[in-house]
Design a protein around this motif. Structure first.
Motif, short mmCIF file in Angstrom:
data_model
loop_
_atom_site.label_atom_id
_atom_site.label_comp_id
_atom_site.label_asym_id
_atom_site.label_seq_id
_atom_site.Cartn_x
_atom_site.Cartn_y
_atom_site.Cartn_z
N THR A 140 0.82 -1.20 0.00
CA THR A 140 0.00 0.00 0.00
C THR A 140 0.86 1.26 0.00
O THR A 140 0.45 2.29 -0.52
N LYS A 141 2.05 1.15 0.59
CA LYS A 141 2.89 2.32 0.83
C LYS A 141 3.76 2.62 -0.39
O LYS A 141 3.26 2.89 -1.47
N TYR A 142 5.07 2.56 -0.25
CA TYR A 142 5.97 3.00 -1.31
C TYR A 142 5.87 2.17 -2.59
O TYR A 142 6.06 2.70 -3.68
N LEU A 143 5.61 0.87 -2.47
CA LEU A 143 5.58 0.06 -3.68
C LEU A 143 4.50 0.55 -4.63
O LEU A 143 4.71 0.66 -5.84
N ALA A 153 12.28 3.50 -8.04
CA ALA A 153 13.63 4.05 -7.86
C ALA A 153 13.62 5.57 -8.00
O ALA A 153 14.24 6.28 -7.20
N LEU A 154 12.92 6.07 -9.00
CA LEU A 154 12.84 7.52 -9.20
C LEU A 154 12.19 8.19 -8.00
O LEU A 154 12.67 9.22 -7.50
N ARG A 155 11.09 7.61 -7.54
CA ARG A 155 10.38 8.20 -6.41
C ARG A 155 11.20 8.14 -5.14
O ARG A 155 11.29 9.12 -4.39
N VAL A 195 3.17 9.86 -3.27
CA VAL A 195 3.91 10.90 -3.97
C VAL A 195 3.73 12.26 -3.30
O VAL A 195 4.60 13.13 -3.41
N PHE A 196 2.63 12.45 -2.58
CA PHE A 196 2.43 13.70 -1.86
C PHE A 196 2.96 13.55 -0.43
O PHE A 196 3.08 12.45 0.10
N LEU A 216 4.44 14.29 19.07
CA LEU A 216 5.17 13.63 17.99
C LEU A 216 4.33 13.63 16.72
O LEU A 216 3.16 13.24 16.73
N ILE A 217 4.94 14.03 15.61
CA ILE A 217 4.28 14.07 14.31
C ILE A 217 5.18 13.39 13.30
O ILE A 217 6.37 13.68 13.22
N ARG A 218 4.61 12.45 12.53
CA ARG A 218 5.38 11.74 11.50
C ARG A 218 5.08 12.35 10.13
O ARG A 218 3.92 12.51 9.76
N ILE A 219 6.15 12.67 9.42
CA ILE A 219 6.02 13.29 8.11
C ILE A 219 6.55 12.32 7.05
O ILE A 219 7.73 11.96 7.06
N SER A 220 5.67 11.87 6.16
CA SER A 220 6.09 11.08 5.01
C SER A 220 6.36 12.07 3.89
O SER A 220 5.43 12.59 3.27
N VAL A 221 7.63 12.35 3.66
CA VAL A 221 8.00 13.42 2.74
C VAL A 221 7.78 12.98 1.30
O VAL A 221 8.28 11.94 0.87
N GLY A 222 7.03 13.79 0.56
CA GLY A 222 6.68 13.44 -0.81
C GLY A 222 7.73 13.86 -1.82
O GLY A 222 8.86 14.20 -1.46
#
Length: 403
Positions: free
Chosen positions: A213-216, A265-267, A348-349, A377-383
């Motif tokens: 669901t995530k990066y893949l 890989a690009l992402r 991607v975002f 605590l805040i988690r940031i998934s950087v796009g």
């Protein structure tokens, strides 16, 4: 493609894996979506052979599907395993990997204390009631890890390559050495790292698990999970879980994830570069108490150098506000204009999450405090947006969080 894929670079493998697997006529350039639930043959002998696994083919989608198989083959290749099995979610995949360890009443699972909150729920509410014992250990304390493993003789050791949400890097090589000595199976959740940053089987793991669901997937539009096994003998158990428990991955989800893999890989390069710049910028911000990011901590950098792709700390950053309150964290998140408040990651975002009320909300405040998961605590998934835009949004939200 006539040249063997395993002789090509990782980036090239991402583009071609799982495609053009062999068709009778007019080979498609991308894997089609096979919506059929059943398949027919002219001969019952053929059906019997396919059921028995003696001949390649499909009979019923719960047992296997060409679209799903293409995804499985692609992830198997990226993780350098003997085989892979896809499931309806990352949690279904993790459940299957644990079942493949042949757990029974009295068996011990030795797990990292820094696991995803729902993973801890799985251990304590699904496996523990059946007599499976769960022991948690701080992987940064190696002597205690060794002592616990030698004393408990676990059947399985469960870790995350990069922990959720404090982003600690697991010394997978050490865990593999421990597992070999005590005869345990090592399961590594590689969701946060992806095979682009880390290939745990190469470091000695027995199973690699992904929440696809995530990066893949990477585009917030598909849910799935995958387990990759180092040994072919484990595939029978993994596929058996799909057949009997029924956590079947939809062909539509498989297609979406397979498509997302093409740009992994690009992402990931952009995710990681942006995360590094965000972490370095916020590390000195007056309104932040602490930034959690592997390359900012010396001992984490040393582990990352052994486990992850060179000079990479992953695509996530966690911050603790100096205010320390949940209210300030909420004000910060509500003030975001570009970054998205979302309960997932790897898209991607840029996505922002409050662990205390989402991923780890089932824990008591005392349990969260023990693990270092504060209300601020805040988690940031950087796009993959322009990093200057990401930083500008985070900084303006920080200013508003103090008002």
């Amino acid at each position: 493609m006539t040249q063997p894929l395993d002789e090509l670079s990782f980036e090239t493998q991402l583009v071609h894996a799982g495609e053009r697997a062999g068709w009778p006529t007019g080979e498609p350039t991308t894997t089609p979506i096979y919506t059929a639930t059943t398949y027919t043959y002219d001969s019952m002998v053929e059906v019997d052979r396919v059921f028995a696994g003696e001949e390649r083919g499909y009979v019923y989608t719960r047992y296997g599907n060409p679209t799903v198989a293409a995804l499985e083959e692609a992830v198997r290749l990226f993780e350098k395993g003997a085989g892979a099995c896809a499931y309806s979610s990352g949690m279904a995949a993790l459940h299957a990997a644990l079942l493949a360890c042949e757990l029974e009443p009295g068996s011990v699972i030795l797990a990292s204390q820094d696991l995803y909150g729902v993973t801890l729920q799985l251990l304590n509410t699904v496996f523990a009631p059946f007599g499976v014992k769960v022991a948690l250990v701080d992987l940064s304390e190696r002597e205690r890890l060794w002592a616990a493993a030698r004393d408990l003789r676990p059947r399985a050791i469960l870790v995350e390559t990069i922990s959720n949400p404090l982003l600690k890097i697991c010394p997978i090589d050490v865990c593999a050495e421990v597992a070999r000595e005590v005869g345990a199976r090592l399961i590594v959740d590689n969701t946060f790292a992806t095979p682009y940053l880390c290939q745990p089987l190469e470091l000695g793991a027995d199973f690699v698990v992904h929440s696809a669901t995530k990066y893949l997937s990477g585009h917030a539009d598909a849910i799935g999970g995958v387990v990759v096994a180092r040994d072919e003998a484990d595939l029978l158990a993994l596929r058996g879980v799909v057949k009997t428990v029924g956590g079947v991955l939809s062909v539509w989800e498989a297609y979406g994830i397979l498509r997302g893999l093409k740009t992994l890989a690009l992402r990931m390069r952009q995710h990681c570069e942006n995360a590094r710049r965000v972490a370095e910028r916020l590390a000195s911000h007056p309104l932040i108490r602490r930034v959690h990011y592997p390359l900012l901590v010396e001992n984490e950098r040393e582990t990352a150098a052994r486990v992850l792709r060179a000079l990479s700390g992953g695509g996530l950053v966690s911050i603790e506000l100096k205010d320390g309150s949940r209210e300030a964290a909420f004000r910060f998140m509500e003030a975001l204009r570009l970054c998205v408040r979302a309960t997932s990651l790897g898209d991607v975002f840029t996505g922002v999450l409050h662990p205390a009320t989402s991923s780890h909300r089932e824990m008591s405040p005392a349990q969260r405090a023990k693990l270092g998961i504060s209300d601020s605590l805040i988690r940031i998934s950087v796009g993959i947006e322009d990093v200057t835009d990401i930083i500008a949004d985070l900084e303006q939200a920080l200013e508003k969080s103090m008002r």
